[in-house]
Design a protein around this motif. Sequence first.
Motif, PDB file in Angstrom:
ATOM      1  N   ALA A 210       0.800  -1.315   0.069  1.00 28.77           N
ATOM      2  CA  ALA A 210      -0.155  -0.158   0.142  1.00 28.77           C
ATOM      3  C   ALA A 210       1.021   1.365   0.075  1.00 28.77           C
ATOM      4  O   ALA A 210       0.578   2.256  -0.751  1.00 28.77           O
ATOM      5  N   ALA A 211       2.156   1.136   0.648  1.00 31.68           N
ATOM      6  CA  ALA A 211       2.942   2.481   0.881  1.00 31.68           C
ATOM      7  C   ALA A 211       3.533   2.740  -0.511  1.00 31.68           C
ATOM      8  O   ALA A 211       3.673   4.026  -1.008  1.00 31.68           O
ATOM      9  N   VAL A 212       4.093   1.671  -1.069  1.00 27.32           N
ATOM     10  CA  VAL A 212       4.604   1.616  -2.417  1.00 27.32           C
ATOM     11  C   VAL A 212       3.857   2.178  -3.403  1.00 27.32           C
ATOM     12  O   VAL A 212       4.309   3.147  -4.165  1.00 27.32           O
ATOM     13  N   LEU A 213       2.723   1.633  -3.420  1.00 29.75           N
ATOM     14  CA  LEU A 213       1.952   2.101  -4.647  1.00 29.75           C
ATOM     15  C   LEU A 213       1.478   3.448  -4.475  1.00 29.75           C
ATOM     16  O   LEU A 213       1.455   4.261  -5.533  1.00 29.75           O
ATOM     17  N   ARG A 214       1.117   4.120  -3.221  1.00 29.27           N
ATOM     18  CA  ARG A 214       0.862   5.542  -2.912  1.00 29.27           C
ATOM     19  C   ARG A 214       2.271   6.262  -3.583  1.00 29.27           C
ATOM     20  O   ARG A 214       1.988   7.391  -4.195  1.00 29.27           O
ATOM     21  N   MET A 215       3.240   5.946  -3.034  1.00 27.92           N
ATOM     22  CA  MET A 215       4.679   6.561  -3.353  1.00 27.92           C
ATOM     23  C   MET A 215       4.718   6.541  -4.693  1.00 27.92           C
ATOM     24  O   MET A 215       5.251   7.851  -5.480  1.00 27.92           O
ATOM     25  N   ALA A 216       4.627   5.637  -5.485  1.00 32.65           N
ATOM     26  CA  ALA A 216       4.688   5.386  -6.812  1.00 32.65           C
ATOM     27  C   ALA A 216       3.776   6.415  -7.593  1.00 32.65           C
ATOM     28  O   ALA A 216       4.159   7.233  -8.696  1.00 32.65           O
ATOM     29  N   GLN A 217       2.284   6.345  -7.097  1.00 29.86           N
ATOM     30  CA  GLN A 217       1.561   7.458  -7.784  1.00 29.86           C
ATOM     31  C   GLN A 217       2.152   8.792  -7.518  1.00 29.86           C
ATOM     32  O   GLN A 217       1.800   9.703  -8.322  1.00 29.86           O
ATOM     33  N   GLU A 218       2.334   9.091  -6.277  1.00 28.31           N
ATOM     34  CA  GLU A 218       3.207  10.719  -6.250  1.00 28.31           C
ATOM     35  C   GLU A 218       4.275  10.993  -6.841  1.00 28.31           C
ATOM     36  O   GLU A 218       4.374  12.237  -7.163  1.00 28.31           O
ATOM     37  N   ALA A 219       4.854   9.940  -7.186  1.00 29.62           N
ATOM     38  CA  ALA A 219       6.124  10.034  -8.012  1.00 29.62           C
ATOM     39  C   ALA A 219       5.565  10.279  -9.488  1.00 29.62           C
ATOM     40  O   ALA A 219       6.730  10.040 -10.516  1.00 29.62           O
ATOM     41  N   GLN A 220       4.416  10.234  -9.888  1.00 32.15           N
ATOM     42  CA  GLN A 220       3.972  10.406 -11.183  1.00 32.15           C
ATOM     43  C   GLN A 220       4.136   9.110 -11.912  1.00 32.15           C
ATOM     44  O   GLN A 220       4.300   9.121 -13.264  1.00 32.15           O
ATOM     45  N   MET A 221       4.313   7.835 -11.350  1.00 35.26           N
ATOM     46  CA  MET A 221       4.286   6.711 -12.101  1.00 35.26           C
ATOM     47  C   MET A 221       3.105   5.890 -12.175  1.00 35.26           C
ATOM     48  O   MET A 221       2.189   6.346 -11.442  1.00 35.26           O
TER      49      MET A 221
END
Length: 284
Positions: A210-221
């Motif tokens: 959950a944390a990694v997917l949130r961070m990925a989206q915040e990084a425009q991935m």
Amino acid sequence: MSRTVYVNGAYVPEEDAKISVFDRGFLFADGVYEVTSVLGGKLIDFEGHAKRLERSLSELDMPAPCTMDELLEIHRELVRANGIDEGLVYLQVTRGAADRDFAYPVDAAPSLVLFTQSKPGLAANPVAEKGISVISIEDQRWGRRDIKTVQLLYPSMGKMMAKAAGADDAWMVEDGAVTEGTSNNAYIVKGNTIVTRHLGNEILHGITRAAVLRMAQEAQMQVEERSFTLEEAATADEAFVTSASTFVMPVVSLDGAQIGTGKPGPVAARLREIYLEESLAKAI
């Protein structure tokens, strides 16, 4: 020097720790668990693990042995008592001790056990620099993999199958699609898009996931939560897994064939960097 462990309200040396032979965790695997990483002497993602524990207990109609605030203090005391700088805290709750019967006991008190494992170099793991290899195996687990139970025999068998094949881990496959790794969530990368199995009863709802997917989206991935096949994985640009103890770990080969360049890719490397940086900043 032995570790200090926690057993049903008492902090004791590990050699003095005792659980009843009638404990249903021992007899029926009637229990749930969580593993929380420790970096710099602080707990990573504790709130997420506590919430998932509450959900697992609820799904099994199992009473909580204490409040989540009390659980946090137990974690902190074990980290302090054992001098853990980098490592893990393992927690297990079972339905408790009762005479053997398939029906749940109505009056058993839940058992609560915690212990630590010291793992220096957990964050700066050199394996992340070269990546891991995986094989594919049939997923033969029960249908409620979203509940983090202690029945881990088949994942253990999967680890041994991987070891026998000269690989590091196994990805489990059901109805032609990858579910997850033996102790982690699985991902492939196509271009700038990260693909990982959608949530459901078929996989564990990973806290690191959950944390990694949130961070990925915040990084425009771009993120797609859907099933993917072994064939898709074989032609992916890169792949990786996530878990509480490995964070983001690149996968460089599948069933003996390299994925992408056969080396850790930039997406996994960046996500590992972001995850560790943010998690350390928020650690408690």
